[in-house]
Design a protein around this motif. Structure first.
Motif, mmCIF file in Angstrom:
data_model
loop_
_atom_site.group_PDB
_atom_site.id
_atom_site.type_symbol
_atom_site.label_atom_id
_atom_site.label_comp_id
_atom_site.label_asym_id
_atom_site.label_seq_id
_atom_site.Cartn_x
_atom_site.Cartn_y
_atom_site.Cartn_z
ATOM 1 N N GLY A 96 1.193 -1.028 0.071
ATOM 2 C CA GLY A 96 -0.139 -0.011 -0.356
ATOM 3 C C GLY A 96 0.751 1.334 -0.010
ATOM 4 O O GLY A 96 0.419 2.177 0.209
ATOM 5 N N LEU A 97 2.333 0.814 0.365
ATOM 6 C CA LEU A 97 3.340 2.849 0.130
ATOM 7 C C LEU A 97 2.903 3.068 -0.980
ATOM 8 O O LEU A 97 2.706 2.612 -2.533
ATOM 9 N N LEU A 98 2.789 4.214 -0.609
ATOM 10 C CA LEU A 98 2.764 5.531 -2.163
ATOM 11 C C LEU A 98 4.275 6.009 -2.167
ATOM 12 O O LEU A 98 5.030 5.793 -1.222
ATOM 13 N N ASN A 99 4.243 6.927 -3.047
ATOM 14 C CA ASN A 99 5.626 7.556 -3.562
ATOM 15 C C ASN A 99 5.159 8.849 -2.800
ATOM 16 O O ASN A 99 5.464 9.839 -3.561
ATOM 17 N N SER A 100 5.292 9.567 -1.787
ATOM 18 C CA SER A 100 5.268 10.428 -1.191
ATOM 19 C C SER A 100 6.190 12.068 -1.424
ATOM 20 O O SER A 100 5.930 13.056 -1.431
ATOM 21 N N ASP A 101 7.513 11.136 -0.661
ATOM 22 C CA ASP A 101 9.001 11.889 -0.717
ATOM 23 C C ASP A 101 9.441 10.760 -1.032
ATOM 24 O O ASP A 101 9.313 9.492 -1.995
ATOM 25 N N ASP A 102 10.871 11.154 -0.975
ATOM 26 C CA ASP A 102 12.494 10.158 -1.244
ATOM 27 C C ASP A 102 12.079 9.108 -1.011
ATOM 28 O O ASP A 102 13.196 8.205 -1.211
ATOM 29 N N LEU A 103 12.374 9.245 0.522
ATOM 30 C CA LEU A 103 12.682 7.539 1.651
ATOM 31 C C LEU A 103 11.381 7.043 0.636
ATOM 32 O O LEU A 103 12.107 5.909 0.835
ATOM 33 N N LEU A 148 9.695 2.245 -2.521
ATOM 34 C CA LEU A 148 9.592 0.997 -3.291
ATOM 35 C C LEU A 148 10.557 0.495 -3.886
ATOM 36 O O LEU A 148 10.579 -0.402 -4.523
ATOM 37 N N LEU A 149 11.523 0.983 -4.416
ATOM 38 C CA LEU A 149 12.237 0.349 -4.893
ATOM 39 C C LEU A 149 12.771 -0.720 -4.835
ATOM 40 O O LEU A 149 13.361 -2.283 -5.393
ATOM 41 N N LEU A 163 7.750 0.594 -10.013
ATOM 42 C CA LEU A 163 8.353 1.715 -10.553
ATOM 43 C C LEU A 163 7.867 2.313 -10.954
ATOM 44 O O LEU A 163 8.140 3.604 -10.519
ATOM 45 N N LYS A 164 6.379 2.312 -11.826
ATOM 46 C CA LYS A 164 5.704 3.179 -12.083
ATOM 47 C C LYS A 164 5.060 4.373 -11.006
ATOM 48 O O LYS A 164 5.710 5.562 -11.611
ATOM 49 N N GLU A 165 5.225 4.242 -9.923
ATOM 50 C CA GLU A 165 4.762 4.788 -8.876
ATOM 51 C C GLU A 165 5.565 5.577 -8.527
ATOM 52 O O GLU A 165 5.598 6.994 -8.494
ATOM 53 N N VAL A 166 7.133 5.074 -8.540
ATOM 54 C CA VAL A 166 8.466 5.890 -8.153
ATOM 55 C C VAL A 166 8.390 6.963 -9.238
ATOM 56 O O VAL A 166 8.623 8.076 -8.949
ATOM 57 N N MET A 212 18.672 10.173 -9.299
ATOM 58 C CA MET A 212 19.507 9.564 -8.475
ATOM 59 C C MET A 212 18.356 8.037 -8.471
ATOM 60 O O MET A 212 19.099 7.284 -9.655
ATOM 61 N N LEU A 213 17.472 8.231 -7.881
ATOM 62 C CA LEU A 213 16.177 7.750 -7.421
ATOM 63 C C LEU A 213 15.609 7.402 -8.737
ATOM 64 O O LEU A 213 14.849 6.065 -9.071
ATOM 65 N N ARG A 214 15.096 8.039 -9.276
ATOM 66 C CA ARG A 214 14.091 7.932 -10.690
ATOM 67 C C ARG A 214 15.313 7.000 -12.174
ATOM 68 O O ARG A 214 14.816 6.221 -12.955
#
Length: 321
Positions: A217-224, A229-230, A249-252, A261-263
């Motif tokens: 259930g985690l969403l990409n809300s910040d870099d952490l 998610l990675l 990965l689409k969510e990232v 760097m994360l992208r």
């Protein structure tokens, strides 16, 4: 509860205030900039980089503290090496646990991970007097430890349970004690930093099912959360859940402000998923059953090679080099 007993997400922190600062993603360029910045700060009269880090000014002792408090206070905020804190702890046994913990955090800052793990574990197993506990809650609340949660990702943490156990877990991980590192993280309250550290260790141990459960259930809300998610996507890929990994990965990539760097990591992992899917499609049984399009392609390539060989032979007969 053991490190693998959680059957629900471990990143949902319901606290209004947490001890964590903004995440730092370490790259060679940023490391160089941090080094130059620290040098300039020292030249301009800032706090010595070898000392324990403090958010703001070093707190001053109030009232008339006892001899032990004075000695410990001076050792914590002016020591460049752990030895002085160890000596003070031996001289004042009721404060020894606190002294060992602060010596461990100082060793951790200097990247002496084996020594840091030993000192932190000793400090956690040594009981403090009430005076030492009261001193810690009053004067150490602005001490900051910059902890590495996963590869290239750091976060500053104010002094407390989380800074000590996160630093201990990283130190254990660096010294090859990976199972012990996971156990050290198991008792921490839910938060994104502790979840990232815990999932990174679990992934390295091959405990991918737990990583997937913990990050559900985690969403990409910040870099952490993007970094977490990675880790989830890599565990899903290893478990064979390629479609779910691609969705993760689409969510990232969904949040535009996600660190470059994360992208880039997400794009690389996405390409690896495509490669995995393509490799699986090349099943040897498929060749035995006949694949006309591919066979025709290989036949064209074979003819091109043969024609090239004949052309080179004719060219040499005409006297060409």
């Amino acid at each position: 509860m053991t490190a693998g007993d959680a059957a629900a997400p471990i990143y949902r922190d319901t606290r209004d205030l947490t001890p964590f600062g903004h995440a730092h993603l370490r790259t060679p360029v940023r490391e160089l900039a941090d080094g130059v910045g620290g040098l300039i700060h020292g030249v301009l009269g800032g706090r010595d980089a070898a000392l324990i880090s403090v958010d703001g000014d070093v707190p001053r002792l109030k009232r008339l503290p006892g001899k032990a408090a004075k000695a410990v206070h001076g050792a914590i905020f002016t020591s460049r090496e752990p030895e002085r804190l160890i000596t003070v702890g031996r001289a004042h046994p009721g404060w020894a646990g606190l002294c060992y913990i602060m010596a461990g955090l100082l060793a951790y800052k200097h990247r002496s991970y084996l020594r840091a793990s030993e000192l932190l574990q000793r400090g956690l197993s040594t009981r403090n007097d009430d005076d030492a506990n009261q001193y810690a809650s009053t004067y150490l609340s602005r001490v900051v430890t910059r902890v590495e949660l996963a590869e290239r990702i750091e976060v500053p943490v104010l002094f407390g349970e989380e800074s000590v156990f996160l630093a201990l877990a990283h130190s254990l991980r660096e010294t090859g004690q990976t199972e012990a590192a996971l156990e050290a993280l198991a008792a921490l309250p839910p938060s994104l930093p502790s979840a990232l550290a815990r999932c990174a260790v679990a992934h390295s141990l091959g405990r991918d099912r737990e990583v997937v459960i913990w990050t559900d259930g985690l969403l990409n809300s910040d870099d952490l959360s993007a970094a977490l998610l990675l880790v989830r996507a890599r565990s899903l890929r290893r478990l064979g859940g390629h479609s779910r990994a691609q969705e993760t990965l689409k969510e990232v990539l969904r949040r535009r402000k996600t660190d470059l760097m994360l992208r880039n990591d997400a794009l690389t992992d996405s390409a690896l998923l495509v490669f995995d899917n393509g490799r699986k499609s090349l099943n040897p049984l498929g060749w035995l059953r006949g694949r006309p399009a591919e066979l025709e392609t290989f036949e064209v390539i074979r003819k091109d090679v043969e024609e090239r060989r004949l052309w080179e032979q004719d060219w040499k007969q005409l006297g060409g080099d």
